[in-house]
Design an enzyme around this catalytic site. Structure first.
Site, PDB file in Angstrom:
ATOM      1  N   ASN A 284       0.858  -1.190   0.000  1.00  0.00           N
ATOM      2  CA  ASN A 284       0.000   0.000   0.000  1.00  0.00           C
ATOM      3  C   ASN A 284       0.897   1.244   0.000  1.00  0.00           C
ATOM      4  O   ASN A 284       1.991   1.221   0.561  1.00  0.00           O
ATOM      5  CB  ASN A 284      -0.864   0.020   1.265  1.00  0.00           C
ATOM      6  CG  ASN A 284      -1.752   1.249   1.350  1.00  0.00           C
ATOM      7  OD1 ASN A 284      -2.400   1.647   0.368  1.00  0.00           O
ATOM      8  ND2 ASN A 284      -1.796   1.885   2.516  1.00  0.00           N
TER       9      ASN A 284
ATOM     10  N   HIS B 212       1.133   5.252   1.190  1.00  0.00           N
ATOM     11  CA  HIS B 212       0.515   6.200   2.121  1.00  0.00           C
ATOM     12  C   HIS B 212       1.284   7.524   2.045  1.00  0.00           C
ATOM     13  O   HIS B 212       2.515   7.527   2.025  1.00  0.00           O
ATOM     14  CB  HIS B 212       0.559   5.628   3.541  1.00  0.00           C
ATOM     15  CG  HIS B 212      -0.175   6.475   4.529  1.00  0.00           C
ATOM     16  ND1 HIS B 212      -1.551   6.493   4.612  1.00  0.00           N
ATOM     17  CD2 HIS B 212       0.283   7.364   5.447  1.00  0.00           C
ATOM     18  CE1 HIS B 212      -1.915   7.356   5.555  1.00  0.00           C
ATOM     19  NE2 HIS B 212      -0.831   7.883   6.076  1.00  0.00           N
TER      20      HIS B 212
ATOM     21  N   SER C 161       5.244   6.570   2.117  1.00  0.00           N
ATOM     22  CA  SER C 161       5.711   5.242   2.509  1.00  0.00           C
ATOM     23  C   SER C 161       4.978   4.179   1.703  1.00  0.00           C
ATOM     24  O   SER C 161       3.764   4.274   1.516  1.00  0.00           O
ATOM     25  CB  SER C 161       5.382   4.959   3.982  1.00  0.00           C
ATOM     26  OG  SER C 161       5.717   6.044   4.813  1.00  0.00           O
TER      27      SER C 161
ATOM     28  N   ASP D 252      -2.745   0.869   7.700  1.00  0.00           N
ATOM     29  CA  ASP D 252      -1.435   1.540   7.592  1.00  0.00           C
ATOM     30  C   ASP D 252      -0.422   1.024   8.614  1.00  0.00           C
ATOM     31  O   ASP D 252       0.393   1.791   9.132  1.00  0.00           O
ATOM     32  CB  ASP D 252      -1.592   3.073   7.787  1.00  0.00           C
ATOM     33  CG  ASP D 252      -2.541   3.677   6.775  1.00  0.00           C
ATOM     34  OD1 ASP D 252      -2.594   3.198   5.630  1.00  0.00           O
ATOM     35  OD2 ASP D 252      -3.250   4.638   7.138  1.00  0.00           O
TER      36      ASP D 252
HETATM   37  C1  GRF Z   1      -2.339   8.899  -2.680  1.00  0.00           C
HETATM   38  O1  GRF Z   1      -2.002  10.059  -2.010  1.00  0.00           O
HETATM   39  C2  GRF Z   1      -1.960   7.687  -1.881  1.00  0.00           C
HETATM   40  O2  GRF Z   1      -0.829   7.874  -1.089  1.00  0.00           O
HETATM   41  C3  GRF Z   1      -3.159   7.465  -1.018  1.00  0.00           C
HETATM   42  O3  GRF Z   1      -4.255   7.832  -1.795  1.00  0.00           O
HETATM   43  C4  GRF Z   1      -3.854   8.748  -2.814  1.00  0.00           C
HETATM   44  C5  GRF Z   1      -4.272   8.167  -4.117  1.00  0.00           C
HETATM   45  O4  GRF Z   1      -4.065   9.036  -5.178  1.00  0.00           O
HETATM   46  N1  GRF Z   1      -3.198   6.130  -0.484  1.00  0.00           N
HETATM   47  P1  GRF Z   1      -4.266   8.533  -6.663  1.00  0.00           P
HETATM   48  O5  GRF Z   1      -5.688   8.010  -6.794  1.00  0.00           O
HETATM   49  O6  GRF Z   1      -3.250   7.480  -6.943  1.00  0.00           O
HETATM   50  O7  GRF Z   1      -4.056   9.750  -7.517  1.00  0.00           O
END
Ligand code: GRF
Length: 206
Positions: A112, A114, A146, A155
């Site tokens: 994932n 984050h 991360s 997370d």
């Molecule tokens: C990103 O900021 C990611 O870190 C988080 O959700 C957002 C997704 O953005 N988990 P996108 O849909 O990839 O533009």
């Protein structure tokens, strides 16, 4: 030895899909020796779905409200992943908590991304601008992004790769988000590549 060119990736995304795009592009450039086999979303209007279609990638919409229970939802999700013999699942802005049976079956095979330096600023409800607002409110000097392994808690799994971004005095949640998002687009494909190099051959999914 397994053929690295054949790494089969699923991306789960609920939103704009800019991280999905970075993984698609990473595969195209050959930085990631594999391909995105399908994109799963809980939201049929997600722009991630349009991106997948544009790239000729199969899409699957699983709206949670259409399933009576967590069990039936998770069984369907597992079925979609299993039948495509997926090696790695990438959560790229997937807003639902991944069902535990999926986490258990694909342990060490789910990453994932984050938008903060975990373990700080993670957990339930910490997504989007809320994360960056909190970082600024706490007066942090650095933030970043991360990529971590997914376990049963939000997370929480082991951090695999991260990138530090300096917080500027003039930052707003929006400017910080924008700068970090650019780094996410570099970090996620890099993390997928690292996963392939370090974990792929150990997998039993052949
Ligand atoms: C990103 O900021 C990611 O870190 C988080 O959700 C957002 C997704 O953005 N988990 P996108 O849909 O990839 O533009």
């Amino acid at each position: 030895m397994k053929d690295k060119k054949a790494v089969r990736i699923a991306v789960f995304a609920s939103g704009k899909g800019t991280n999905l795009q970075s993984i698609i592009d990473g595969c195209r450039r050959g930085d990631i020796p594999g391909k995105v086999v399908f994109v799963l979303s809980d939201n049929s209007h997600a722009f991630a779905i349009s991106r997948a279609k544009r790239a000729g990638i199969e899409t699957v919409i699983l709206a949670r409200r259409r399933y009576k229970s967590d069990e039936t939802y998770s069984a369907r999700m597992l079925k979609e992943v299993r039948k495509r013999k997926i090696d790695l699942i990438c959560l790229a802005g997937f807003l639902l908590k991944l069902p535990e049976p999926v986490v258990r079956e694909y342990r060490n095979r789910i990453l994932n991304i984050h938008p903060a330096l975990l373990p700080k600023f993670g957990g339930k409800g910490m997504y989007g601008l809320r994360v960056h607002r909190e970082v600024l409110r706490k007066g942090e000097k650095i933030s970043g992004c991360s990529v971590h392994f997914v376990d049963e808690k939000y997370d929480h799994g082991r951090v695999f790769l991260r990138k530090v971004v300096k917080v500027k005095k003039t930052d707003t949640p929006e400017t910080l988000q924008e700068r970090i998002l650019k780094e996410e687009h570099i970090l996620f494909p890099k993390a997928v590549r690292k996963w392939v190099d370090e974990f792929y051959e150990e997998q039993k999914n052949d």
